[in-house]
Design a protein around this motif. Structure first.
Motif, PDB file in Angstrom:
ATOM      1  N   ALA A  63       0.538   8.791   4.808  1.00 59.30           N
ATOM      2  CA  ALA A  63       1.337   8.249   3.707  1.00 59.30           C
ATOM      3  C   ALA A  63       0.728   8.613   2.362  1.00 59.30           C
ATOM      4  CB  ALA A  63       1.452   6.728   3.841  1.00 59.30           C
ATOM      5  N   GLN A  64      -0.596   8.584   2.266  1.00 55.76           N
ATOM      6  CA  GLN A  64      -1.247   8.988   1.020  1.00 55.76           C
ATOM      7  C   GLN A  64      -1.006  10.469   0.744  1.00 55.76           C
ATOM      8  OE1 GLN A  64      -5.353   7.820   1.299  1.00 55.76           O
ATOM      9  NE2 GLN A  64      -4.875   5.637   1.295  1.00 55.76           N
ATOM     10  N   LEU A  65      -1.071  11.285   1.787  1.00 59.37           N
ATOM     11  CA  LEU A  65      -0.829  12.718   1.608  1.00 59.37           C
ATOM     12  C   LEU A  65       0.604  12.981   1.145  1.00 59.37           C
ATOM     13  CD1 LEU A  65      -2.688  14.072   4.756  1.00 59.37           C
ATOM     14  CD2 LEU A  65      -3.316  14.510   2.374  1.00 59.37           C
ATOM     15  N   VAL A  66       1.564  12.267   1.725  1.00 62.40           N
ATOM     16  CA  VAL A  66       2.962  12.432   1.316  1.00 62.40           C
ATOM     17  C   VAL A  66       3.124  12.078  -0.159  1.00 62.40           C
ATOM     18  CG1 VAL A  66       5.278  11.462   1.575  1.00 62.40           C
ATOM     19  CG2 VAL A  66       3.980  12.148   3.593  1.00 62.40           C
ATOM     20  N   GLU A  67       2.506  10.982  -0.577  1.00 67.40           N
ATOM     21  CA  GLU A  67       2.620  10.578  -1.981  1.00 67.40           C
ATOM     22  C   GLU A  67       2.021  11.617  -2.916  1.00 67.40           C
ATOM     23  OE1 GLU A  67       1.403   6.652  -3.117  1.00 67.40           O
ATOM     24  OE2 GLU A  67       3.418   5.970  -2.574  1.00 67.40           O
ATOM     25  N   VAL A  68       0.844  12.106  -2.568  1.00 65.61           N
ATOM     26  CA  VAL A  68       0.189  13.097  -3.418  1.00 65.61           C
ATOM     27  C   VAL A  68       1.025  14.372  -3.491  1.00 65.61           C
ATOM     28  CG1 VAL A  68      -1.837  14.577  -3.647  1.00 65.61           C
ATOM     29  CG2 VAL A  68      -2.123  12.177  -3.049  1.00 65.61           C
ATOM     30  N   ALA A  69       1.558  14.793  -2.355  1.00 61.10           N
ATOM     31  CA  ALA A  69       2.383  16.003  -2.347  1.00 61.10           C
ATOM     32  C   ALA A  69       3.613  15.833  -3.232  1.00 61.10           C
ATOM     33  CB  ALA A  69       2.803  16.338  -0.915  1.00 61.10           C
ATOM     34  N   ARG A  70       4.252  14.682  -3.179  1.00 62.80           N
ATOM     35  CA  ARG A  70       5.449  14.451  -3.992  1.00 62.80           C
ATOM     36  C   ARG A  70       5.114  14.326  -5.477  1.00 62.80           C
ATOM     37  NH1 ARG A  70       9.855  14.346  -1.334  1.00 62.80           N
ATOM     38  NH2 ARG A  70      10.000  13.656   0.832  1.00 62.80           N
ATOM     39  N   LEU A  71       3.909  13.900  -5.783  1.00 64.00           N
ATOM     40  CA  LEU A  71       3.506  13.791  -7.187  1.00 64.00           C
ATOM     41  C   LEU A  71       3.183  15.154  -7.790  1.00 64.00           C
ATOM     42  CD1 LEU A  71       1.253  10.615  -7.051  1.00 64.00           C
ATOM     43  CD2 LEU A  71       3.342  10.863  -8.377  1.00 64.00           C
ATOM     44  N   VAL A  72       2.510  16.012  -7.035  1.00 59.64           N
ATOM     45  CA  VAL A  72       2.055  17.277  -7.622  1.00 59.64           C
ATOM     46  C   VAL A  72       3.071  18.401  -7.485  1.00 59.64           C
ATOM     47  CG1 VAL A  72      -0.363  16.666  -7.260  1.00 59.64           C
ATOM     48  CG2 VAL A  72       0.812  18.053  -5.552  1.00 59.64           C
ATOM     49  N   SER A 111       0.845  -1.195   0.000  1.00 61.43           N
ATOM     50  CA  SER A 111       0.000   0.000   0.000  1.00 61.43           C
ATOM     51  C   SER A 111       0.876   1.238   0.000  1.00 61.43           C
ATOM     52  CB  SER A 111      -0.881  -0.002   1.260  1.00 61.43           C
ATOM     53  OG  SER A 111      -0.073   0.160   2.425  1.00 61.43           O
ATOM     54  N   PRO A 112       0.267   2.426  -0.118  1.00 60.79           N
ATOM     55  CA  PRO A 112       1.060   3.649   0.034  1.00 60.79           C
ATOM     56  C   PRO A 112       1.800   3.710   1.365  1.00 60.79           C
ATOM     57  CG  PRO A 112      -1.049   4.178  -0.939  1.00 60.79           C
ATOM     58  CD  PRO A 112      -1.114   2.734  -0.555  1.00 60.79           C
ATOM     59  N   LEU A 113       1.220   3.126   2.410  1.00 54.17           N
ATOM     60  CA  LEU A 113       1.907   3.127   3.698  1.00 54.17           C
ATOM     61  C   LEU A 113       3.189   2.306   3.630  1.00 54.17           C
ATOM     62  CD1 LEU A 113       2.183   3.660   6.714  1.00 54.17           C
ATOM     63  CD2 LEU A 113       0.683   1.704   7.121  1.00 54.17           C
ATOM     64  N   THR A 114       3.115   1.082   3.102  1.00 53.27           N
ATOM     65  CA  THR A 114       4.292   0.213   3.131  1.00 53.27           C
ATOM     66  C   THR A 114       5.422   0.759   2.263  1.00 53.27           C
ATOM     67  OG1 THR A 114       3.468  -1.219   1.338  1.00 53.27           O
ATOM     68  CG2 THR A 114       2.882  -1.819   3.598  1.00 53.27           C
TER      69      THR A 114
END
Length: 285
Positions: free
Chosen positions: A155-164, A127-130
């Protein structure tokens, strides 16, 4: 969708007319769509520049401060979970799936596409967490809340921030470390494809005999995470025991946080002292 396909239907088999050929180039249209989406995410999710958000929430204290400001629905949810002591709800001990474990599981000829996969008798989570456990913020949260709700959502927020963030001009924020793809087998007729999909690590394995496909296996994140003894089952059991009267909405939030990819029903079996509850079928996948 409108930016990418004009008045067409981009998801319909056979394609659609797409944007006006006399208008901007497809590359320009895609760039404009990316910028518009990134700007929307920055405003509605983070309440500002996502690269600045990453810098300000480097630990749980920073995340809590962001949550207390409550400028967006995401911030208010995180703030509520932390303020009410609900951040660790759903924590359990399911281990994270690694590419090596996945490759070994898929190498079991004819059994790689099992609906309830395990390796060495254990279910795993992907998952996004792992895949963000090494992030300082996530490591700090996991140390306190384990793999509970607030760690998952962060973890989902971190991923979205790094993507955008790169779309908005911060090139460094989008760098993501990748693990090497393991060897599946020395047989030149076998191949393994791994990709980090939105919900976790997705794998396709194919075995050829000459030009004929003799075996094809797929393991999706849902196969692992929604295993009968997997992270969702264990997490929901722990959540319902701890959350008591407010278990129903939190149970639904937990399932969505892991993400089953499709619409779902959620019901608790009746037992003495605890009335059953049912969460209606979600309207959208």
């Amino acid at each position: 969708r409108a930016a990418l396909a004009g008045d067409g239907a981009p998801l319909r088999p056979g394609g659609a007319d797409g944007p006006d050929p006399a208008g901007p180039t497809p590359e320009a249209v895609r760039a404009a769509a990316r910028e518009a989406l990134a700007g929307l995410v920055a405003e509605r999710v983070f309440g500002g520049d996502p690269s600045r958000w990453l810098a300000e929430v480097g630990d749980r204290a920073g995340l809590a401060a962001w949550g207390r400001r409550g400028a967006t629905p995401a911030a208010r949810l995180i703030g509520w979970l932390l303020a009410t002591g609900q951040g660790g709800l759903g924590r359990c001990t399911v281990a994270p799936l690694t590419p090596g474990v996945l490759a070994a599981r898929l190498a079991q000829a004819g059994d790689g596409g099992a609906a309830a996969p395990t390796w060495a008798g254990r279910p795993y989570e992907t998952s996004p967490l792992t895949r963000n456990l090494a992030e300082p913020l996530i490591a700090d949260l996991v140390a306190v809340f384990g793999n509970g709700l607030v760690s998952r959502l962060a973890a989902q927020l971190v991923e979205v921030a790094r993507l955008v963030a790169p779309v908005l001009g911060d090139d460094g924020a989008g760098e993501v470390a990748e693990e090497a793809t393991p060897e599946l087998a020395r047989d030149p007729g076998a191949g393994l494809g791994l990709v980090e999909a939105a919900r976790g690590l997705l794998a396709h394995r194919v075995v050829l005999a000459g030009e004929q496909v003799v075996d094809y296996a797929i393991l999706s994140p849902t196969d692992w995470n929604f295993h009968p003894l997997g992270v969702v089952a264990q997490g929901l059991a722990a959540l319902c025991e701890e959350a008591g009267a407010i278990a129903e909405p939190l149970a639904r939030l937990f399932v969505i946080a892991v993400d089953p990819c499709v619409a779902f029903d959620l019901a608790r079996r009746a037992h003495p002292g605890a009335p059953p509850f049912t969460v209606p079928l979600s309207e959208e996948p």
